[in-house]
Motif scaffolding. Structure first.
Motif, PDB file in Angstrom:
ATOM      1  N   SER A 413       0.846  -1.110  -0.089  1.00 53.55           N
ATOM      2  CA  SER A 413      -0.165  -0.075   0.216  1.00 53.55           C
ATOM      3  C   SER A 413       0.814   1.181   0.207  1.00 53.55           C
ATOM      4  O   SER A 413       1.759   1.210   0.737  1.00 53.55           O
ATOM      5  CB  SER A 413      -0.859  -0.112   1.259  1.00 53.55           C
ATOM      6  OG  SER A 413      -1.604   1.120   1.136  1.00 53.55           O
ATOM      7  N   LYS A 414       0.657   2.392  -0.828  1.00 53.99           N
ATOM      8  CA  LYS A 414       1.264   3.469  -1.077  1.00 53.99           C
ATOM      9  C   LYS A 414       1.437   4.279   0.345  1.00 53.99           C
ATOM     10  O   LYS A 414       2.356   4.695   0.717  1.00 53.99           O
ATOM     11  CB  LYS A 414       0.720   4.432  -2.234  1.00 53.99           C
ATOM     12  CG  LYS A 414       1.518   5.543  -2.439  1.00 53.99           C
ATOM     13  CD  LYS A 414       0.937   6.370  -3.493  1.00 53.99           C
ATOM     14  CE  LYS A 414       1.630   7.600  -3.498  1.00 53.99           C
ATOM     15  NZ  LYS A 414       1.189   8.416  -4.886  1.00 53.99           N
ATOM     16  N   ASP A 415       0.306   4.409   0.987  1.00 57.18           N
ATOM     17  CA  ASP A 415      -0.072   5.114   2.376  1.00 57.18           C
ATOM     18  C   ASP A 415       0.305   4.444   3.473  1.00 57.18           C
ATOM     19  O   ASP A 415       0.192   4.935   4.557  1.00 57.18           O
ATOM     20  CB  ASP A 415      -0.987   6.114   2.361  1.00 57.18           C
ATOM     21  CG  ASP A 415      -2.264   5.246   2.030  1.00 57.18           C
ATOM     22  OD1 ASP A 415      -2.337   4.138   1.999  1.00 57.18           O
ATOM     23  OD2 ASP A 415      -3.332   5.865   1.865  1.00 57.18           O
ATOM     24  N   VAL A 428       0.503   2.197  -8.964  1.00 57.64           N
ATOM     25  CA  VAL A 428       1.209   3.698  -9.196  1.00 57.64           C
ATOM     26  C   VAL A 428       2.759   3.817  -9.355  1.00 57.64           C
ATOM     27  O   VAL A 428       3.162   4.519  -9.807  1.00 57.64           O
ATOM     28  CB  VAL A 428       0.672   4.662  -8.005  1.00 57.64           C
ATOM     29  CG1 VAL A 428      -0.781   4.835  -7.965  1.00 57.64           C
ATOM     30  CG2 VAL A 428       1.165   4.087  -6.814  1.00 57.64           C
ATOM     31  N   GLU A 429       3.249   2.459  -9.348  1.00 61.61           N
ATOM     32  CA  GLU A 429       4.522   2.509  -9.340  1.00 61.61           C
ATOM     33  C   GLU A 429       4.982   0.962  -9.358  1.00 61.61           C
ATOM     34  O   GLU A 429       4.324   0.010  -8.615  1.00 61.61           O
ATOM     35  CB  GLU A 429       5.272   2.920  -8.205  1.00 61.61           C
ATOM     36  CG  GLU A 429       6.817   3.343  -8.572  1.00 61.61           C
ATOM     37  CD  GLU A 429       7.536   4.030  -6.853  1.00 61.61           C
ATOM     38  OE1 GLU A 429       8.727   3.936  -6.838  1.00 61.61           O
ATOM     39  OE2 GLU A 429       6.695   4.720  -6.126  1.00 61.61           O
ATOM     40  N   ARG A 431       8.383  -1.410  -8.180  1.00 63.15           N
ATOM     41  CA  ARG A 431       9.790  -1.360  -7.671  1.00 63.15           C
ATOM     42  C   ARG A 431      10.185  -2.733  -7.590  1.00 63.15           C
ATOM     43  O   ARG A 431      10.158  -3.603  -6.957  1.00 63.15           O
ATOM     44  CB  ARG A 431       9.627  -0.994  -6.013  1.00 63.15           C
ATOM     45  CG  ARG A 431       9.067   0.401  -5.863  1.00 63.15           C
ATOM     46  CD  ARG A 431       9.093   0.741  -4.442  1.00 63.15           C
ATOM     47  NE  ARG A 431       8.391   2.114  -4.132  1.00 63.15           N
ATOM     48  CZ  ARG A 431       8.133   2.568  -2.932  1.00 63.15           C
ATOM     49  NH1 ARG A 431       8.172   1.664  -1.891  1.00 63.15           N
ATOM     50  NH2 ARG A 431       7.839   3.838  -2.708  1.00 63.15           N
ATOM     51  N   VAL A 436       3.503  -0.833  -6.190  1.00 60.96           N
ATOM     52  CA  VAL A 436       3.053  -0.015  -5.142  1.00 60.96           C
ATOM     53  C   VAL A 436       1.482   0.443  -5.646  1.00 60.96           C
ATOM     54  O   VAL A 436       1.570   0.834  -6.774  1.00 60.96           O
ATOM     55  CB  VAL A 436       3.908   1.255  -5.086  1.00 60.96           C
ATOM     56  CG1 VAL A 436       3.384   2.203  -4.184  1.00 60.96           C
ATOM     57  CG2 VAL A 436       5.435   0.833  -4.715  1.00 60.96           C
ATOM     58  N   GLU A 438      -2.709   1.929  -4.790  1.00 58.93           N
ATOM     59  CA  GLU A 438      -3.447   2.755  -4.106  1.00 58.93           C
ATOM     60  C   GLU A 438      -4.694   2.348  -3.991  1.00 58.93           C
ATOM     61  O   GLU A 438      -5.289   1.923  -5.209  1.00 58.93           O
ATOM     62  CB  GLU A 438      -3.404   4.395  -4.132  1.00 58.93           C
ATOM     63  CG  GLU A 438      -3.651   4.557  -5.527  1.00 58.93           C
ATOM     64  CD  GLU A 438      -3.475   6.084  -5.834  1.00 58.93           C
ATOM     65  OE1 GLU A 438      -2.784   6.750  -4.893  1.00 58.93           O
ATOM     66  OE2 GLU A 438      -3.834   6.617  -6.818  1.00 58.93           O
TER      67      GLU A 438
END
Length: 444
Positions: A413-415, A428-429, A431, A436, A438
């Motif tokens: 989770s991003k956040d 969203v990304e 890695r 990653v 959301e």
């Protein structure tokens, strides 16, 4: 006493038998074919030196050439005239020719022989061929020079001066029977043994250096063949105008393809090697620098079309430059004699035009697409997942598993907030092997 006398006679006979065998005359035979270049002159020098070092009775050169460089031809003439061994030019095998520079070389030799089905002559100096294939004749000054040069060779050998002049002024060409009847050559022979048989007892037409006129003795001879060196075979291959042109063109394409699509290094490496080989090959028979510059300019226009498409403007300019450059590439220029005969030029002209059209189409469509594809951002693999929506199959707290495009991926989770099974998330990304994401809310 009688037995002793017989023994002594046998011993004397045996003593002199090896000596008699050692006195066997040696005749060297070598082959020279293709365009006359400076490297051909080097081979003549090597053959003559070998024959001189072994006190050969004669050196026979089996000649088959459409002509070549004027300066190389004159060097060969000088080598023959200064040879201490008789040099016999034998136009062989059947179908062979001694044209242009080859005729001058033959006229300078101590004896000329021809095989049936061959020809000699056609020495008119020309500057090249126009794009439509018509001959560009040399000015009167050059024609008069070569006529005088041919006349001088014929006068020195006592051969037919009138026919010799017509070789140059009228582009005369003769068959073996016609040449023999016109007193241009001395022997018509089917092969080397036949030549040795017919030339036996003949006197050389030109004095042999330091020995005067020599009566050829082929009664008891050993024929030895002189083979060209490996380097000569390689250079002969490279010096073929068609081969050198192809090497030059492919070499340039390799360099261009390598520079426009960096990262592999193989195309530009092979291109550089082929380009150098092509230039080396052309260096042996000469080429027009203006033609080479036009070819390079044509390649520049093609590359410009691939990099900055102009809807064909650069392609047309490249095609015109490339074809014109190829057509004048093989003209020696500067008042010299053109080095590619008419049949070869016709073949080259077709190859140049077809190659130019294919290159234009390639750069207009193919190369432009390759460059665009190379510049385009990656659209496959993990990077394409950015922006895609997936479903959580293992709670993200903050890490877990999601399903995207039917594949399971480790996600975080991003956040850092937890996301439950069944909830929708957006990538969203990327890695490494972890996505990653959301939460976008709601079940999907």
């Amino acid at each position: 006493m009688r037995r002793i006398a017989v023994v002594i006679a046998v011993l004397v006979f045996m003593l002199f038998l090896p000596s008699s065998s050692a006195q066997k005359n040696v005749v060297y035979v070598a082959k020279v074919s293709g365009t006359i270049t400076e490297y051909t002159a080097d081979q003549f020098a090597r053959y003559i030196k070998t024959a001189e070092e072994h006190n050969a009775e004669a050196l026979i050169i089996e000649l088959n050439t459409p002509g070549g460089q004027g300066d190389a031809m004159m060097r060969i003439v000088s080598l023959i005239q200064n040879s201490t061994v008789p040099v016999i030019i034998y136009v062989y095998p059947r179908g062979a020719i001694a044209a242009s520079a080859g005729t001058y070389i033959a006229m300078a030799s101590h004896l000329i022989a021809m095989a049936p089905g061959t020809s000699i002559g056609a020495c008119e100096p020309i500057l090249g061929y126009a794009p439509n294939g018509s001959i560009i004749r040399a000015p009167a000054k050059i024609r008069n020079f070569y006529t005088a040069y041919m006349r001088s060779l014929a006068e020195e050998s006592g051969r037919n001066v009138t026919a010799a002049e017509k070789f140059v002024m009228e582009d005369l060409s003769l068959t073996p029977v016609e040449a023999l009847k016109a007193h241009v050559i001395e022997v018509v022979a089917d092969n080397v043994p036949d030549l040795l048989k017919k030339a036996n007892g003949m006197k050389t037409k030109i004095p042999v250096s330091g020995r005067g006129y020599v009566t050829l003795n082929f009664t008891n001879v050993e024929v030895k063949e002189l083979n060209p060196s490996l380097s000569y075979e390689i250079v002969t291959f490279l010096a073929n105008p068609a081969v050198s042109y192809i090497l030059l063109t492919v070499g340039m394409l390799g360099l261009i393809f390598g520079f426009l699509t960096p990262g592999w290094h193989v195309p530009e490496t092979l291109g550089a090697i082929l380009l150098v080989l092509g230039v080396i090959g052309m260096g042996y028979f000469g080429y027009n620098y203006a033609g080479l510059l036009l070819i390079v300019l044509g390649m520049v226009f093609f590359v410009a079309e691939a990099l900055t498409p102009t809807f064909g403007l650069f392609t047309v300019a490249g095609l015109v430059s490339f074809i014109l450059g190829g057509l004048i590439l093989f003209g020696k220029g500067g008042g010299g004699v053109y080095l590619v005969n008419e049949a070869t030029f016709r073949t080259l002209r077709l190859a140049i035009i077809v190659t130019g059209i294919l290159l234009a189409l390639f750069f207009l469509f193919g190369m432009a697409a390759v460059v665009k594809a190379h510049r385009r951002k990656p659209e496959t693999g993990r990077e394409e997942l950015v922006g895609e929506v997936g479903r959580v199959v293992e709670d993200l707290n903050p890490e877990g598993m999601i399903r995207v495009h039917g594949e399971l991926w480790r996600a975080i989770s991003k956040d850092g907030s937890p996301v439950r099974v069944g909830e929708a998330v957006k990538v969203v990304e990327v890695r490494g092997l972890t996505l990653v994401v959301e939460k976008i809310g709601g079940d999907r």
